[in-house]
Write an enzyme that holds these catalytic residues in place. Structure first.
Site, PDB file in Angstrom:
ATOM      1  N   LYS A   1       0.675  -1.121   0.013  1.00 23.90           N
ATOM      2  CA  LYS A   1       0.019  -0.036   0.087  1.00 23.90           C
ATOM      3  C   LYS A   1       0.862   1.191   0.010  1.00 23.90           C
ATOM      4  O   LYS A   1       1.877   1.157   0.686  1.00 23.90           O
ATOM      5  CB  LYS A   1      -0.713  -0.115   1.361  1.00 23.90           C
ATOM      6  CG  LYS A   1      -1.896   0.995   1.350  1.00 23.90           C
ATOM      7  CD  LYS A   1      -2.946   0.927   2.562  1.00 23.90           C
ATOM      8  CE  LYS A   1      -3.660   2.013   2.535  1.00 23.90           C
ATOM      9  NZ  LYS A   1      -4.773   1.770   3.798  1.00 23.90           N
TER      10      LYS A   1
ATOM     11  N   SER B   1      -9.329   2.162   2.507  1.00 24.79           N
ATOM     12  CA  SER B   1      -8.510   2.847   1.767  1.00 24.79           C
ATOM     13  C   SER B   1      -7.281   1.674   1.207  1.00 24.79           C
ATOM     14  O   SER B   1      -6.596   1.991   0.312  1.00 24.79           O
ATOM     15  CB  SER B   1      -7.411   4.039   2.435  1.00 24.79           C
ATOM     16  OG  SER B   1      -6.786   3.498   3.513  1.00 24.79           O
TER      17      SER B   1
ATOM     18  N   SER C   1      -9.837   0.021   6.755  1.00 20.46           N
ATOM     19  CA  SER C   1      -9.383  -0.001   5.378  1.00 20.46           C
ATOM     20  C   SER C   1      -8.794  -0.945   4.970  1.00 20.46           C
ATOM     21  O   SER C   1      -8.270  -1.265   3.761  1.00 20.46           O
ATOM     22  CB  SER C   1      -8.039   1.242   5.393  1.00 20.46           C
ATOM     23  OG  SER C   1      -8.865   2.490   5.575  1.00 20.46           O
TER      24      SER C   1
END
Length: 446
Positions: free
Chosen positions: A78, A152, A176
């Site tokens: 990420k 996210s 997330s």
């Protein structure tokens, strides 16, 4: 000829350790799949094709290859965690395009275990929202490209769901990991506080954000979690019946839950009951103030992460979110609201071993330029479909998303499992049971 793209991390690592395939061959296959598919999925901000092949050769030359738990396994990271030699943009044009000097500790642990970082995945700006889009593109759900994969960690989830990588690293400050895993048919675990090193942004959203894995199987999830935490999470030998509470009500007042998600919970509850567990309906005593508490912490975390960035280069929704949060940072920092929530919910978990809830309240929003839309519209869209995740960041307790069933569109549906502190192994065991009782497909189109 064996295809390694779409295979599990455990299968790949075993084959590399036994020299049935080289790390370069595995990584090259995954890079080819990324090149073929990611143009319509948008999982990656940066693909490290040349660097990944070079790293694969380094893994092949290691003297300890035969003992590496993730030998030659391609992973995605990420884009809010440092990868040596790459910039960390956090989904924003306001962040510096400066290569990181060192790996984040979780990335370093993955590489030490033999994993190869093939790229950095797309996130919403500053990882604020439950949809994934911004200046580096719009991420889409491989099961239904008209929909967002969530956020996210949306790019990370999309990459695993499409078989672009078998494992991805993400993090979870208000859901997330669990939100995109639920949308994309993956299994994930938000660890309890301090189980995996955090170091996310400026203060880990006041200690609520945790790093964790995204995978297609519980075996792979356990394997990656063991590396990230530098700890064992073995399935308990023998099995005594667990006390499982089934809750269908949204923690946020006024948010309805759609039938596919309540049906998924009922399906999982029935399977676990038939397996011998003591399953009963029981709603946690969520306070009416939970929505306000969650909003204050969510915005205050963004206010901290936005410090020092040029406001003119931030999207309007991010600027407003941070401006709202600056009013609450002092109150949020003292932790009183979170202490009160833990005190209120702890007795519930003395009576129950596991809480089973819907993972989401409804399917994810349409994929699109949410970063160009207003703040209130984003807030309402996020709150309407993902009310079940924030309480467990506020408490700091472990929580999982596990695929169960499908939506009418054919995309995956999911449930959430929650436990008291230090019950990661127990939750993984329940997830394994569900995978055996209600098998799920591993990847979109695979």
């Amino acid at each position: 000829m064996t295809s390694w793209a779409g295979r599990s991390a455990a299968e790949i690592a075993a084959a590399v350790r036994e020299k049935r395939v080289t790390p370069r061959e595995v990584v090259a296959e995954h890079l080819a799949r990324i090149e073929r598919l990611d143009g319509r999925i948008g999982a990656f901000r940066k693909v490290r094709a040349g660097a990944a092949l070079a790293e694969a050769d380094e893994v092949a030359a290691r003297a300890d290859l035969a003992g590496l738990p993730l030998a030659g396994v391609p992973v995605a990271v990420k884009d809010n965690l440092a990868v040596r030699g790459e910039s960390c943009r956090n989904g924003s044009a306001a962040t510096p395009d400066t290569p990181a000097a060192e790996d984040h500790v979780t990335v370093a642990r993955l590489r030490a275990a033999g994993a190869v970082v093939v790229g950095l995945t797309n996130v919403p700006e500053l990882c604020v929202f439950g949809t994934t889009e911004g200046p580096y593109g719009i991420a889409r759900n491989p099961w239904d490209p008209s929909r967002t994969p969530g956020g996210s960690s949306g790019g990370s989830a999309a990459a695993v769901a499409a078989g672009l990588v078998p494992l991805a690293l993400g993090n979870d400050g208000m859901g997330s990991l669990r939100i995109p895993a639920a949308n994309c048919g993956l299994v994930t675990l938000k660890p309890g506080h301090a189980v995996v090193p955090a170091g996310i942004g400026h203060g880990d959203w006041f200690g609520m954000a945790e790093n964790g894995p995204l995978a297609t199987t519980v075996e792979d999830l356990r394997l990656m979690l063991r590396v990230l935490a530098d700890a064992e999470f073995e399935r308990p030998e023998g099995r005594s019946p667990l006390r499982i509470a089934v809750a269908l009500r949204s923690p946020l007042a006024g948010v309805p839950v759609s039938r596919p998600y309540t049906n998924a919970v009922r399906q999982a509850a029935g399977a676990l009951a038939r397996s011998g567990h003591r399953v009963r309906r029981a709603e946690p005593p969520y306070p009416l103030s939970l929505g306000v508490t969650a909003l204050r912490h969510w915005t205050a975390g963004t206010a901290m992460d936005a410090e020092g960035l040029d406001p003119a280069r931030l999207a309007r929704r991010t600027r407003v979110h941070a401006a709202v949060g600056r009013r609450f940072t002092r109150a949020v920092r003292d932790g009183d609201a979170r202490d009160r929530l833990r005190a209120r919910l702890t007795p519930f978990f003395t009576e129950h071993d596991v809480l089973l809830t819907p993972a989401l309240a409804r399917r994810s929003p349409q994929a699109g330029p949410w970063h160009e839309r207003g703040w209130l519209r984003n807030i309402l869209a996020n709150s309407a479909y993902s009310p079940f995740t924030p309480p467990w960041n506020l408490t700091g307790w472990p929580a999982m998303s596990v695929p169960v069933g499908t939506l009418p569109s054919g995309a995956p549906c999911a449930v959430q499992l929650v436990g008291r502190p230090d019950t990661e192994s127990l939750l993984l065991g329940v997830a394994e049971e569900l995978a055996e009782l209600i098998p799920w497909r591993r990847t979109a189109g695979g």
